[in-house]
Design a protein around this motif. Structure first.
Motif, PDB file in Angstrom:
ATOM      1  N   ILE A 174      13.980 -11.004  14.553  1.00  0.00           N
ATOM      2  CA  ILE A 174      14.271 -10.540  13.195  1.00  0.00           C
ATOM      3  C   ILE A 174      15.156  -9.301  13.209  1.00  0.00           C
ATOM      4  O   ILE A 174      15.367  -8.677  12.177  1.00  0.00           O
ATOM      5  N   GLU A 175      15.676  -8.966  14.373  1.00  0.00           N
ATOM      6  CA  GLU A 175      16.542  -7.792  14.475  1.00  0.00           C
ATOM      7  C   GLU A 175      17.735  -7.945  13.532  1.00  0.00           C
ATOM      8  O   GLU A 175      18.396  -8.981  13.490  1.00  0.00           O
ATOM      9  N   GLY A 176      18.005  -6.899  12.767  1.00  0.00           N
ATOM     10  CA  GLY A 176      19.126  -6.913  11.840  1.00  0.00           C
ATOM     11  C   GLY A 176      18.741  -7.292  10.423  1.00  0.00           C
ATOM     12  O   GLY A 176      19.531  -7.099   9.493  1.00  0.00           O
ATOM     13  N   PHE A 177      17.532  -7.812  10.236  1.00  0.00           N
ATOM     14  CA  PHE A 177      17.084  -8.194   8.900  1.00  0.00           C
ATOM     15  C   PHE A 177      16.238  -7.076   8.293  1.00  0.00           C
ATOM     16  O   PHE A 177      15.466  -6.418   8.987  1.00  0.00           O
ATOM     17  N   SER A 178      16.380  -6.901   6.980  1.00  0.00           N
ATOM     18  CA  SER A 178      15.695  -5.811   6.294  1.00  0.00           C
ATOM     19  C   SER A 178      14.492  -6.320   5.510  1.00  0.00           C
ATOM     20  O   SER A 178      14.211  -7.519   5.470  1.00  0.00           O
ATOM     21  N   LEU A 179      13.788  -5.383   4.856  1.00  0.00           N
ATOM     22  CA  LEU A 179      12.571  -5.734   4.130  1.00  0.00           C
ATOM     23  C   LEU A 179      12.831  -6.703   2.975  1.00  0.00           C
ATOM     24  O   LEU A 179      11.920  -7.415   2.550  1.00  0.00           O
ATOM     25  N   LYS A 180      14.056  -6.745   2.467  1.00  0.00           N
ATOM     26  CA  LYS A 180      14.342  -7.671   1.372  1.00  0.00           C
ATOM     27  C   LYS A 180      14.285  -9.131   1.834  1.00  0.00           C
ATOM     28  O   LYS A 180      14.249 -10.046   1.015  1.00  0.00           O
ATOM     29  N   HIS A 181      14.254  -9.333   3.154  1.00  0.00           N
ATOM     30  CA  HIS A 181      14.170 -10.690   3.698  1.00  0.00           C
ATOM     31  C   HIS A 181      12.743 -11.077   4.082  1.00  0.00           C
ATOM     32  O   HIS A 181      12.509 -12.205   4.515  1.00  0.00           O
ATOM     33  N   ILE A 182      11.800 -10.166   3.925  1.00  0.00           N
ATOM     34  CA  ILE A 182      10.465 -10.372   4.481  1.00  0.00           C
ATOM     35  C   ILE A 182       9.754 -11.568   3.855  1.00  0.00           C
ATOM     36  O   ILE A 182       9.085 -12.348   4.546  1.00  0.00           O
ATOM     37  N   ILE A 183       9.909 -11.755   2.543  1.00  0.00           N
ATOM     38  CA  ILE A 183       9.246 -12.877   1.870  1.00  0.00           C
ATOM     39  C   ILE A 183       9.828 -14.204   2.339  1.00  0.00           C
ATOM     40  O   ILE A 183       9.095 -15.175   2.580  1.00  0.00           O
ATOM     41  N   VAL A 184      11.149 -14.249   2.483  1.00  0.00           N
ATOM     42  CA  VAL A 184      11.794 -15.478   2.943  1.00  0.00           C
ATOM     43  C   VAL A 184      11.307 -15.842   4.336  1.00  0.00           C
ATOM     44  O   VAL A 184      10.984 -17.003   4.615  1.00  0.00           O
ATOM     45  N   PHE A 185      11.237 -14.844   5.220  1.00  0.00           N
ATOM     46  CA  PHE A 185      10.744 -15.102   6.569  1.00  0.00           C
ATOM     47  C   PHE A 185       9.298 -15.586   6.536  1.00  0.00           C
ATOM     48  O   PHE A 185       8.925 -16.533   7.235  1.00  0.00           O
ATOM     49  N   GLU A 236       0.813  -1.210   0.000  1.00  0.00           N
ATOM     50  CA  GLU A 236       0.000   0.000   0.000  1.00  0.00           C
ATOM     51  C   GLU A 236       0.850   1.265   0.000  1.00  0.00           C
ATOM     52  O   GLU A 236       0.503   2.268  -0.626  1.00  0.00           O
ATOM     53  N   LEU A 237       1.973   1.209   0.704  1.00  0.00           N
ATOM     54  CA  LEU A 237       2.843   2.384   0.799  1.00  0.00           C
ATOM     55  C   LEU A 237       3.840   2.463  -0.350  1.00  0.00           C
ATOM     56  O   LEU A 237       4.598   3.429  -0.446  1.00  0.00           O
ATOM     57  N   SER A 238       3.824   1.423  -1.207  1.00  0.00           N
ATOM     58  CA  SER A 238       4.745   1.372  -2.353  1.00  0.00           C
ATOM     59  C   SER A 238       6.191   1.590  -1.913  1.00  0.00           C
ATOM     60  O   SER A 238       6.922   2.410  -2.476  1.00  0.00           O
ATOM     61  N   ILE A 239       6.588   0.848  -0.898  1.00  0.00           N
ATOM     62  CA  ILE A 239       7.945   0.967  -0.370  1.00  0.00           C
ATOM     63  C   ILE A 239       8.946   0.457  -1.406  1.00  0.00           C
ATOM     64  O   ILE A 239       8.834  -0.663  -1.902  1.00  0.00           O
ATOM     65  N   LYS A 240       9.915   1.289  -1.748  1.00  0.00           N
ATOM     66  CA  LYS A 240      10.917   0.921  -2.748  1.00  0.00           C
ATOM     67  C   LYS A 240      12.249   0.519  -2.115  1.00  0.00           C
ATOM     68  O   LYS A 240      13.009  -0.247  -2.701  1.00  0.00           O
ATOM     69  N   ASN A 241      12.518   1.043  -0.938  1.00  0.00           N
ATOM     70  CA  ASN A 241      13.803   0.785  -0.285  1.00  0.00           C
ATOM     71  C   ASN A 241      13.730  -0.511   0.515  1.00  0.00           C
ATOM     72  O   ASN A 241      13.191  -0.551   1.615  1.00  0.00           O
ATOM     73  N   ASN A 242      14.281  -1.588  -0.045  1.00  0.00           N
ATOM     74  CA  ASN A 242      14.199  -2.878   0.642  1.00  0.00           C
ATOM     75  C   ASN A 242      15.293  -3.065   1.683  1.00  0.00           C
ATOM     76  O   ASN A 242      15.407  -4.134   2.283  1.00  0.00           O
ATOM     77  N   ASN A 243      16.100  -2.029   1.892  1.00  0.00           N
ATOM     78  CA  ASN A 243      17.154  -2.114   2.904  1.00  0.00           C
ATOM     79  C   ASN A 243      16.703  -1.589   4.265  1.00  0.00           C
ATOM     80  O   ASN A 243      17.470  -1.604   5.225  1.00  0.00           O
ATOM     81  N   ILE A 244      15.462  -1.105   4.336  1.00  0.00           N
ATOM     82  CA  ILE A 244      14.925  -0.662   5.621  1.00  0.00           C
ATOM     83  C   ILE A 244      14.834  -1.861   6.560  1.00  0.00           C
ATOM     84  O   ILE A 244      14.339  -2.923   6.179  1.00  0.00           O
ATOM     85  N   LEU A 245      15.312  -1.705   7.780  1.00  0.00           N
ATOM     86  CA  LEU A 245      15.227  -2.796   8.740  1.00  0.00           C
ATOM     87  C   LEU A 245      13.766  -3.086   9.067  1.00  0.00           C
ATOM     88  O   LEU A 245      12.957  -2.169   9.222  1.00  0.00           O
ATOM     89  N   ILE A 246      13.437  -4.365   9.164  1.00  0.00           N
ATOM     90  CA  ILE A 246      12.051  -4.762   9.415  1.00  0.00           C
ATOM     91  C   ILE A 246      11.532  -4.138  10.709  1.00  0.00           C
ATOM     92  O   ILE A 246      10.417  -3.611  10.755  1.00  0.00           O
ATOM     93  N   LEU A 247      12.336  -4.187  11.767  1.00  0.00           N
ATOM     94  CA  LEU A 247      11.892  -3.640  13.053  1.00  0.00           C
ATOM     95  C   LEU A 247      11.679  -2.133  12.971  1.00  0.00           C
ATOM     96  O   LEU A 247      10.744  -1.594  13.581  1.00  0.00           O
ATOM     97  N   ASN A 248      12.521  -1.434  12.220  1.00  0.00           N
ATOM     98  CA  ASN A 248      12.339   0.013  12.055  1.00  0.00           C
ATOM     99  C   ASN A 248      11.044   0.311  11.308  1.00  0.00           C
ATOM    100  O   ASN A 248      10.313   1.253  11.644  1.00  0.00           O
TER     101      ASN A 248
END
Length: 227
Positions: free
Chosen positions: A64-75, A36-48
């Motif tokens: 999940i501390e230390g993992f970014s949005l690019k890992h969200i699908i894998v998780f 919905e937010l059309s987030i483009k930066n997949n390096n944002i930390l998931i917790l942030n």
């Protein structure tokens, strides 16, 4: 580099304190917000991202501390797999039609049950096949539907459904059994898993027997030398 095996270890170590059903619900919310937010930066930390948009601080997902949005699908898929392990057996009986011996023999003809490094590229990986079947069962057969008499290849050959991991699509299209129905998926999964376990046990037994023979030979040579 992030590896699925590492994340699975993290997840498994956290199972005692985490409700996986609630966890996957929260991950679905995260995915919806990303879309919905059309987030483009997949390096944002998931917790942030969570702290900024979802305010889920009270929920324990610090693993999940230390993992970014690019890992969200894998998780998400790892959590999904853990849940699937416990509930895919709860599907309706109409989806549990037994395989005939001819079906089992035909399945064995197209599947490779050995590790990747020894894999015959002309056959479908047993682990990949079992994984795709489990994912299909979890996503499609836990709800009441009337698809049991449809051909299974309608779903398993639709690669947009993301049921397979790391496979050659043309090989799957060439070898996938046309005689399997959706109602065979569950017992096909169980059959392949059992065959994988049998193969692993046979290899372990062969390794043990080989080790015993080598040890016995060395012992005989030593006795002959010292005798």
């Amino acid at each position: 580099m992030f590896q699925p095996s590492n994340s699975l270890l993290i997840l498994n170590n956290s199972l005692n304190s985490i409700d996986l059903f609630e966890l996957i619900f929260h991950f679905e919310i995260i995915l919806c917000f990303i879309k919905e937010l059309s987030i483009k930066n997949n390096n944002i930390l998931i917790l942030n991202f969570i702290n900024q948009w979802l305010k889920l601080e009270s929920y324990n997902i610090t693993f999940i501390e230390g993992f970014s949005l690019k890992h969200i699908i894998v998780f998400y898929e790892l959590i999904e797999e853990q849940i699937a392990n416990s509930i895919i057996h709860n599907i309706d009986e109409k989806f549990k039609i037994p395989l005939t011996q001819q079906m089992k023999d035909s399945i064995n003809d197209i599947i490779n049950y050995y590790d990747t490094e020894n894999q015959n590229q002309q056959l479908i990986s047993a682990k990949a096949f079992a994984f795709a079947l489990k994912r299909f069962i979890y996503r499609f057969l836990l709800i009441d539907s009337n698809i049991e008499n449809l051909n299974l290849n309608i779903y398993l050959l639709d690669f947009t459904l993301n049921l397979w991991n790391d496979v050659e699509e043309k090989l799957i299209e060439k070898l996938f059994p046309t005689y399997l129905l959706v109602s065979h998926a569950y017992n096909c999964y169980n059959f392949i898993v059992a065959e994988i376990e049998k193969t692993v046990n046979e290899r372990q037994n062969n390794t043990s027997a080989s080790t015993f023979r080598k040890t016995s030979t060395r012992t005989k040579k030593f006795k002959k030398f010292t005798g």
